[in-house]
Design a protein around this motif. Sequence first.
Motif, PDB file in Angstrom:
ATOM      1  N   LYS A 132      -7.520 -12.529  30.159  1.00  0.00           N
ATOM      2  CA  LYS A 132      -6.333 -12.729  29.317  1.00  0.00           C
ATOM      3  C   LYS A 132      -6.415 -14.092  28.632  1.00  0.00           C
ATOM      4  CE  LYS A 132      -3.033  -9.789  31.790  1.00  0.00           C
ATOM      5  NZ  LYS A 132      -4.010  -9.150  32.675  1.00  0.00           N
ATOM      6  N   LEU A 133      -5.888 -14.153  27.420  1.00  0.00           N
ATOM      7  CA  LEU A 133      -5.881 -15.404  26.664  1.00  0.00           C
ATOM      8  C   LEU A 133      -5.144 -16.488  27.443  1.00  0.00           C
ATOM      9  CD1 LEU A 133      -6.518 -16.839  23.939  1.00  0.00           C
ATOM     10  CD2 LEU A 133      -4.254 -16.083  23.168  1.00  0.00           C
ATOM     11  N   ALA A 134      -5.797 -17.645  27.606  1.00  0.00           N
ATOM     12  CA  ALA A 134      -5.204 -18.725  28.393  1.00  0.00           C
ATOM     13  C   ALA A 134      -5.056 -20.019  27.604  1.00  0.00           C
ATOM     14  CB  ALA A 134      -6.040 -18.985  29.641  1.00  0.00           C
ATOM     15  N   GLY A 135      -5.853 -20.211  26.560  1.00  0.00           N
ATOM     16  CA  GLY A 135      -5.770 -21.460  25.810  1.00  0.00           C
ATOM     17  C   GLY A 135      -6.675 -21.422  24.597  1.00  0.00           C
ATOM     18  N   GLY A 136      -6.649 -22.524  23.854  1.00  0.00           N
ATOM     19  CA  GLY A 136      -7.505 -22.603  22.678  1.00  0.00           C
ATOM     20  C   GLY A 136      -7.221 -23.852  21.870  1.00  0.00           C
ATOM     21  N   THR A 137      -8.214 -24.312  21.138  1.00  0.00           N
ATOM     22  CA  THR A 137      -8.062 -25.443  20.226  1.00  0.00           C
ATOM     23  C   THR A 137      -8.724 -25.075  18.900  1.00  0.00           C
ATOM     24  OG1 THR A 137     -10.103 -26.472  21.060  1.00  0.00           O
ATOM     25  CG2 THR A 137      -8.026 -27.176  22.063  1.00  0.00           C
ATOM     26  N   PHE A 182      -4.518 -27.330  15.888  1.00  0.00           N
ATOM     27  CA  PHE A 182      -3.582 -26.520  16.675  1.00  0.00           C
ATOM     28  C   PHE A 182      -4.147 -26.341  18.071  1.00  0.00           C
ATOM     29  CE2 PHE A 182      -2.067 -22.395  18.309  1.00  0.00           C
ATOM     30  CZ  PHE A 182      -0.714 -22.711  18.384  1.00  0.00           C
ATOM     31  N   GLU A 183      -3.306 -26.563  19.063  1.00  0.00           N
ATOM     32  CA  GLU A 183      -3.706 -26.403  20.465  1.00  0.00           C
ATOM     33  C   GLU A 183      -2.752 -25.446  21.160  1.00  0.00           C
ATOM     34  OE1 GLU A 183      -4.078 -28.971  24.637  1.00  0.00           O
ATOM     35  OE2 GLU A 183      -3.535 -29.974  22.768  1.00  0.00           O
ATOM     36  N   ILE A 184      -3.289 -24.392  21.739  1.00  0.00           N
ATOM     37  CA  ILE A 184      -2.465 -23.449  22.487  1.00  0.00           C
ATOM     38  C   ILE A 184      -2.029 -24.081  23.808  1.00  0.00           C
ATOM     39  CG2 ILE A 184      -2.414 -21.229  23.701  1.00  0.00           C
ATOM     40  CD1 ILE A 184      -4.442 -20.181  21.692  1.00  0.00           C
ATOM     41  N   THR A 185      -0.725 -24.101  24.038  1.00  0.00           N
ATOM     42  CA  THR A 185      -0.204 -24.626  25.304  1.00  0.00           C
ATOM     43  C   THR A 185       0.287 -23.511  26.218  1.00  0.00           C
ATOM     44  OG1 THR A 185       1.965 -24.955  24.268  1.00  0.00           O
ATOM     45  CG2 THR A 185       0.447 -26.846  24.303  1.00  0.00           C
ATOM     46  N   LYS A 186       0.572 -22.346  25.621  1.00  0.00           N
ATOM     47  CA  LYS A 186       1.043 -21.213  26.423  1.00  0.00           C
ATOM     48  C   LYS A 186       0.738 -19.921  25.679  1.00  0.00           C
ATOM     49  CE  LYS A 186       5.178 -19.298  28.657  1.00  0.00           C
ATOM     50  NZ  LYS A 186       6.654 -19.457  28.850  1.00  0.00           N
ATOM     51  N   ALA A 187       0.217 -18.952  26.399  1.00  0.00           N
ATOM     52  CA  ALA A 187      -0.033 -17.634  25.822  1.00  0.00           C
ATOM     53  C   ALA A 187       0.590 -16.594  26.749  1.00  0.00           C
ATOM     54  CB  ALA A 187      -1.523 -17.393  25.650  1.00  0.00           C
ATOM     55  N   LYS A 188       1.735 -16.060  26.360  1.00  0.00           N
ATOM     56  CA  LYS A 188       2.440 -15.082  27.188  1.00  0.00           C
ATOM     57  C   LYS A 188       1.962 -13.688  26.840  1.00  0.00           C
ATOM     58  CE  LYS A 188       7.070 -13.552  28.539  1.00  0.00           C
ATOM     59  NZ  LYS A 188       8.540 -13.724  28.290  1.00  0.00           N
ATOM     60  N   HIS A 189       1.401 -12.999  27.823  1.00  0.00           N
ATOM     61  CA  HIS A 189       0.897 -11.649  27.604  1.00  0.00           C
ATOM     62  C   HIS A 189       2.062 -10.675  27.594  1.00  0.00           C
ATOM     63  CE1 HIS A 189      -1.610  -8.016  28.983  1.00  0.00           C
ATOM     64  NE2 HIS A 189      -1.846  -8.233  27.709  1.00  0.00           N
ATOM     65  N   LEU A 190       2.203  -9.931  26.494  1.00  0.00           N
ATOM     66  CA  LEU A 190       3.328  -9.018  26.341  1.00  0.00           C
ATOM     67  C   LEU A 190       2.951  -7.565  26.601  1.00  0.00           C
ATOM     68  CD1 LEU A 190       4.832 -10.528  23.063  1.00  0.00           C
ATOM     69  CD2 LEU A 190       5.459 -11.048  25.430  1.00  0.00           C
ATOM     70  N   GLY A 191       1.683  -7.346  26.894  1.00  0.00           N
ATOM     71  CA  GLY A 191       1.227  -5.986  27.113  1.00  0.00           C
ATOM     72  C   GLY A 191       0.143  -5.610  26.127  1.00  0.00           C
ATOM     73  N   LYS A 192      -0.816  -4.820  26.596  1.00  0.00           N
ATOM     74  CA  LYS A 192      -1.967  -4.421  25.779  1.00  0.00           C
ATOM     75  C   LYS A 192      -2.621  -5.660  25.180  1.00  0.00           C
ATOM     76  CE  LYS A 192      -0.457   0.304  24.836  1.00  0.00           C
ATOM     77  NZ  LYS A 192      -0.189   1.337  23.809  1.00  0.00           N
ATOM     78  N   ASN A 193      -2.713  -5.722  23.841  1.00  0.00           N
ATOM     79  CA  ASN A 193      -3.366  -6.864  23.193  1.00  0.00           C
ATOM     80  C   ASN A 193      -2.376  -7.842  22.582  1.00  0.00           C
ATOM     81  OD1 ASN A 193      -5.870  -5.684  23.760  1.00  0.00           O
ATOM     82  ND2 ASN A 193      -5.845  -4.509  21.858  1.00  0.00           N
ATOM     83  N   GLN A 194      -1.116  -7.745  22.947  1.00  0.00           N
ATOM     84  CA  GLN A 194      -0.080  -8.551  22.312  1.00  0.00           C
ATOM     85  C   GLN A 194       0.248  -9.802  23.125  1.00  0.00           C
ATOM     86  OE1 GLN A 194       3.309  -6.296  20.729  1.00  0.00           O
ATOM     87  NE2 GLN A 194       2.218  -4.420  21.255  1.00  0.00           N
ATOM     88  N   TYR A 195       0.402 -10.923  22.394  1.00  0.00           N
ATOM     89  CA  TYR A 195       0.732 -12.200  23.022  1.00  0.00           C
ATOM     90  C   TYR A 195       1.793 -12.932  22.200  1.00  0.00           C
ATOM     91  CZ  TYR A 195      -3.483 -11.861  25.923  1.00  0.00           C
ATOM     92  OH  TYR A 195      -4.438 -11.464  26.830  1.00  0.00           O
ATOM     93  N   THR A 199       2.390 -20.095  22.031  1.00  0.00           N
ATOM     94  CA  THR A 199       3.079 -21.359  21.788  1.00  0.00           C
ATOM     95  C   THR A 199       2.035 -22.469  21.774  1.00  0.00           C
ATOM     96  OG1 THR A 199       5.033 -20.576  22.982  1.00  0.00           O
ATOM     97  CG2 THR A 199       4.861 -22.950  22.620  1.00  0.00           C
ATOM     98  N   GLY A 200       2.211 -23.423  20.863  1.00  0.00           N
ATOM     99  CA  GLY A 200       1.229 -24.498  20.809  1.00  0.00           C
ATOM    100  C   GLY A 200       1.684 -25.684  19.986  1.00  0.00           C
ATOM    101  N   LYS A 201       0.813 -26.678  19.928  1.00  0.00           N
ATOM    102  CA  LYS A 201       1.087 -27.916  19.201  1.00  0.00           C
ATOM    103  C   LYS A 201       0.304 -27.930  17.897  1.00  0.00           C
ATOM    104  CE  LYS A 201       1.759 -30.574  23.479  1.00  0.00           C
ATOM    105  NZ  LYS A 201       1.235 -31.718  24.291  1.00  0.00           N
ATOM    106  N   LYS A 220       4.083 -30.991  16.097  1.00  0.00           N
ATOM    107  CA  LYS A 220       5.294 -30.223  16.394  1.00  0.00           C
ATOM    108  C   LYS A 220       4.912 -28.916  17.079  1.00  0.00           C
ATOM    109  CE  LYS A 220       8.149 -33.099  14.389  1.00  0.00           C
ATOM    110  NZ  LYS A 220       9.216 -33.822  15.153  1.00  0.00           N
ATOM    111  N   GLU A 221       5.854 -28.373  17.824  1.00  0.00           N
ATOM    112  CA  GLU A 221       5.603 -27.102  18.514  1.00  0.00           C
ATOM    113  C   GLU A 221       5.886 -25.931  17.587  1.00  0.00           C
ATOM    114  OE1 GLU A 221       6.536 -26.114  22.929  1.00  0.00           O
ATOM    115  OE2 GLU A 221       8.209 -25.273  21.788  1.00  0.00           O
ATOM    116  N   VAL A 222       5.009 -24.949  17.609  1.00  0.00           N
ATOM    117  CA  VAL A 222       5.218 -23.716  16.850  1.00  0.00           C
ATOM    118  C   VAL A 222       4.956 -22.522  17.765  1.00  0.00           C
ATOM    119  CG1 VAL A 222       4.615 -24.760  14.631  1.00  0.00           C
ATOM    120  CG2 VAL A 222       2.839 -23.637  15.991  1.00  0.00           C
ATOM    121  N   MET A 223       5.552 -21.386  17.421  1.00  0.00           N
ATOM    122  CA  MET A 223       5.364 -20.158  18.188  1.00  0.00           C
ATOM    123  C   MET A 223       5.115 -19.007  17.222  1.00  0.00           C
ATOM    124  SD  MET A 223       8.352 -20.554  21.104  1.00  0.00           S
ATOM    125  CE  MET A 223       9.619 -20.972  19.898  1.00  0.00           C
ATOM    126  N   PHE A 224       4.270 -18.065  17.626  1.00  0.00           N
ATOM    127  CA  PHE A 224       3.990 -16.922  16.772  1.00  0.00           C
ATOM    128  C   PHE A 224       3.389 -15.786  17.593  1.00  0.00           C
ATOM    129  CE2 PHE A 224       0.415 -19.866  16.631  1.00  0.00           C
ATOM    130  CZ  PHE A 224      -0.663 -19.056  16.960  1.00  0.00           C
TER     131      PHE A 224
END
Length: 203
Positions: A66-71, A113-126, A129-131, A139-143
């Motif tokens: 599962k996706l856990a982070g990224g830069t 952009f740095e991923i600080t949180k990746a919430k798994h919503l099911g299947k391939n959807q996340y 949240t990141g900086k 600034k923090e953004v979510m998508f």
Amino acid sequence: MKKIFSLTLALISFLCFSFIPAKKDEISYKVDPSQTNIVWFGKKVTGIHSGSLKLKEGYVTFKNEKLAGGTFEFDMTSITVSDLKDPNYNSKLVNHLKSDDFFSVEKFPTAKFEITKAKHLGKNQYAVTGKLTIKGITKEVMFPAFVSLSDNGGAVAIITNKFKVDRTQFEIKYGSASFFDSLGDKAIDNDFELEVTQMVARR
């Protein structure tokens, strides 16, 4: 005595490292910029402009598949405009976007952009949240993102829906009705939109 001392140190080192948990469940993937497509959209009263932006480099991390982070680092010098076909108008807008009115590309040639949180919503959807750092301001953004891991685990494909970024949070206030009066039909929306239509990363 020296041999005993050396053997003791070796044994201590072995025991210490033996109890450090191996991160076998964490895998890093390197993003391929040539297989990454990022588009932007900017609205104003009289219409909309769009274009693209290139990725300089990036990495994503998976844990337990599962996706856990990224830069990610973006090349701000690569900004293009796709909707203006006239070369003169196109060049004029590109140069304006690179100027201090907008992204100050000469001073800040990259954004991050740095991923600080990746919430798994099911299947391939996340829900990601990141900086986001633009012009040295973070600034923090979510998508929402759709992340697919290949069957053999050797590659990752990522796309996103369009998501909004408030440019004024990064001191980009040009043409904003929130800061300037009497702009009329020259006002530009505070929000611009980004969309990752393709991103491929490999181990």
